[in-house]
Design a protein around this motif. Structure first.
Motif, short mmCIF file in Angstrom:
data_model
loop_
_atom_site.label_atom_id
_atom_site.label_comp_id
_atom_site.label_asym_id
_atom_site.label_seq_id
_atom_site.Cartn_x
_atom_site.Cartn_y
_atom_site.Cartn_z
N LEU A 1 -58.03 -18.55 0.47
CA LEU A 1 -57.65 -19.51 1.51
C LEU A 1 -58.65 -20.65 1.56
CD1 LEU A 1 -56.02 -20.39 4.03
CD2 LEU A 1 -57.49 -18.88 5.38
N VAL A 2 -58.13 -21.88 1.51
CA VAL A 2 -58.94 -23.08 1.72
C VAL A 2 -58.42 -23.75 2.99
CG1 VAL A 2 -59.63 -25.32 0.80
CG2 VAL A 2 -59.29 -23.38 -0.75
N LYS A 3 -59.32 -24.01 3.96
CA LYS A 3 -58.85 -24.55 5.23
C LYS A 3 -59.86 -25.52 5.83
CE LYS A 3 -60.55 -20.66 8.07
NZ LYS A 3 -60.14 -19.59 9.00
N GLY B 1 -63.83 -22.38 20.62
CA GLY B 1 -62.45 -22.09 20.22
C GLY B 1 -61.90 -23.32 19.52
N GLY B 2 -60.91 -23.12 18.67
CA GLY B 2 -60.36 -24.26 17.94
C GLY B 2 -59.16 -23.89 17.11
N GLY B 3 -58.79 -24.79 16.22
CA GLY B 3 -57.63 -24.59 15.36
C GLY B 3 -57.94 -24.97 13.92
N HIS B 4 -57.07 -24.55 13.01
CA HIS B 4 -57.25 -24.85 11.60
C HIS B 4 -55.92 -24.86 10.87
CE1 HIS B 4 -57.32 -20.36 11.63
NE2 HIS B 4 -56.60 -20.52 10.52
N PHE B 5 -55.92 -25.46 9.68
CA PHE B 5 -54.77 -25.38 8.78
C PHE B 5 -55.28 -25.43 7.35
CE2 PHE B 5 -55.43 -29.90 9.23
CZ PHE B 5 -55.17 -30.41 7.95
N GLY B 6 -54.47 -24.94 6.41
CA GLY B 6 -54.92 -24.94 5.03
C GLY B 6 -53.88 -24.39 4.08
N SER B 7 -54.31 -24.09 2.87
CA SER B 7 -53.44 -23.57 1.82
C SER B 7 -53.87 -22.16 1.44
CB SER B 7 -53.49 -24.47 0.59
OG SER B 7 -52.97 -25.76 0.88
N LEU B 8 -52.88 -21.27 1.32
CA LEU B 8 -53.13 -19.87 0.97
C LEU B 8 -52.55 -19.60 -0.41
CD1 LEU B 8 -54.21 -17.09 1.94
CD2 LEU B 8 -51.91 -16.64 2.82
N PHE B 9 -53.32 -18.91 -1.24
CA PHE B 9 -52.89 -18.57 -2.60
C PHE B 9 -52.94 -17.04 -2.72
CE2 PHE B 9 -55.08 -22.59 -2.46
CZ PHE B 9 -54.22 -23.46 -3.11
N GLU B 10 -51.80 -16.43 -3.05
CA GLU B 10 -51.74 -14.97 -3.14
C GLU B 10 -51.52 -14.52 -4.57
OE1 GLU B 10 -48.44 -12.84 -1.64
OE2 GLU B 10 -46.94 -14.23 -2.42
N PHE C 1 -64.96 -28.45 10.42
CA PHE C 1 -65.46 -27.59 9.34
C PHE C 1 -64.51 -27.56 8.16
CE2 PHE C 1 -62.89 -24.82 12.03
CZ PHE C 1 -62.13 -24.10 11.11
N PHE C 2 -65.09 -27.20 7.01
CA PHE C 2 -64.36 -26.93 5.77
C PHE C 2 -64.78 -25.55 5.32
CE2 PHE C 2 -64.45 -26.61 1.17
CZ PHE C 2 -63.14 -26.91 0.84
N GLU C 3 -63.81 -24.71 4.92
CA GLU C 3 -64.13 -23.31 4.65
C GLU C 3 -63.27 -22.73 3.53
OE1 GLU C 3 -64.92 -20.83 8.18
OE2 GLU C 3 -63.43 -19.46 7.37
#
Length: 227
Positions: free
Chosen positions: A216-218, A44-53, A182-184
């Motif tokens: 999404l890049v996170k 389990g874990g957490g993430h943050f990033g930028s979303l482009f719609e 991780f990078f995704e």
């Protein structure tokens, strides 16, 4: 006497050999190789990033939007040789928004406040480095508004939860036996849905076909619990 001297000289190498051998350095044994990292386990874990719609409102125009996502994920992996197979679920809050001016002179605005997915993963491990691809189902919650210009008074509103699909991939590295980072990248396609925008004054509904795609890049971290 001469014979005794010769015999004594002949015995010198016999006594000298073990003494000299004792003085020679002894080669130490090489340490055993470290075991390869095993990705099997749940996490389990957490993430943050930028979303482009990308939102296409048909004849009313289109716009792009950007925003932040913050969320978490849970999943399980199973490693066979150097291949890693897994499943993962994730959900994130977002403040992504965008807008454009339509032919009627109104601002058409969209907001994304929730993004989630359930995916399968296939990866290849180089010891502590894992590269992987993923695909599965996705869901998003959207809000829409039509606003007057320049007063920004709300003319009509709508909200919806829509489903779609996602594909993506990334890299994950195990820093310790439990902690990895991780990078995704993920691509989402939610297709075209008919949205009914309801007038705030008359209650009349205007139907608009809206197509939605997202990227999404996170980055994030996982804590593994082995089994």
């Amino acid at each position: 006497m001469k014979r005794l001297l010769l015999v004594g000289l002949g015995l010198v190498p016999l006594f000298a050999s073990p003494i000299m051998a004792a003085d020679l350095p002894v080669k130490s044994k090489a340490p055993p190789p470290l075991p390869l990292y095993n990705w099997t386990g749940c996490y389990g874990g957490g993430h943050f990033g930028s979303l482009f719609e990308q939102k296409d409102w048909g004849a009313l125009g289109s716009h792009d939007g950007t925003g932040l996502v913050v969320g978490g994920q849970v999943g399980c992996n199973y490693q066979i040789s150097t291949w890693v197979f897994g499943i993962q679920g994730d959900a994130a809050w977002s403040d992504t928004s965008g807008s454009h001016t339509d032919p009627a002179g109104l601002t058409d605005q969209s907001k994304i406040d929730l993004l989630s997915s359930a995916t399968g993963r296939v990866g290849y491990a180089w010891d502590r480095l894992l590269t992987y691809a993923k695909a599965g189902g996705a869901w998003t919650h959207d809000k829409y508004e039509m606003l007057t210009i320049p007063d920004n008074l709300t003319v009509a509103t709508a909200s919806e939860t829509r489903s779609g699909w996602t594909v993506g991939g990334g890299f994950e590295y195990a820093i310790t036996n439990n902690l990895s980072m991780f990078f995704e990248y993920n691509y989402y396609d939610f297709g075209t849905k008919t949205v009914g925008l309801t007038s705030v004054t008359t209650g009349a509904t205007q139907l608009v076909d809206i197509r939605e795609r997202e990227s999404l890049v996170k980055v994030g971290a996982n804590w593994k619990i082995g089994w």
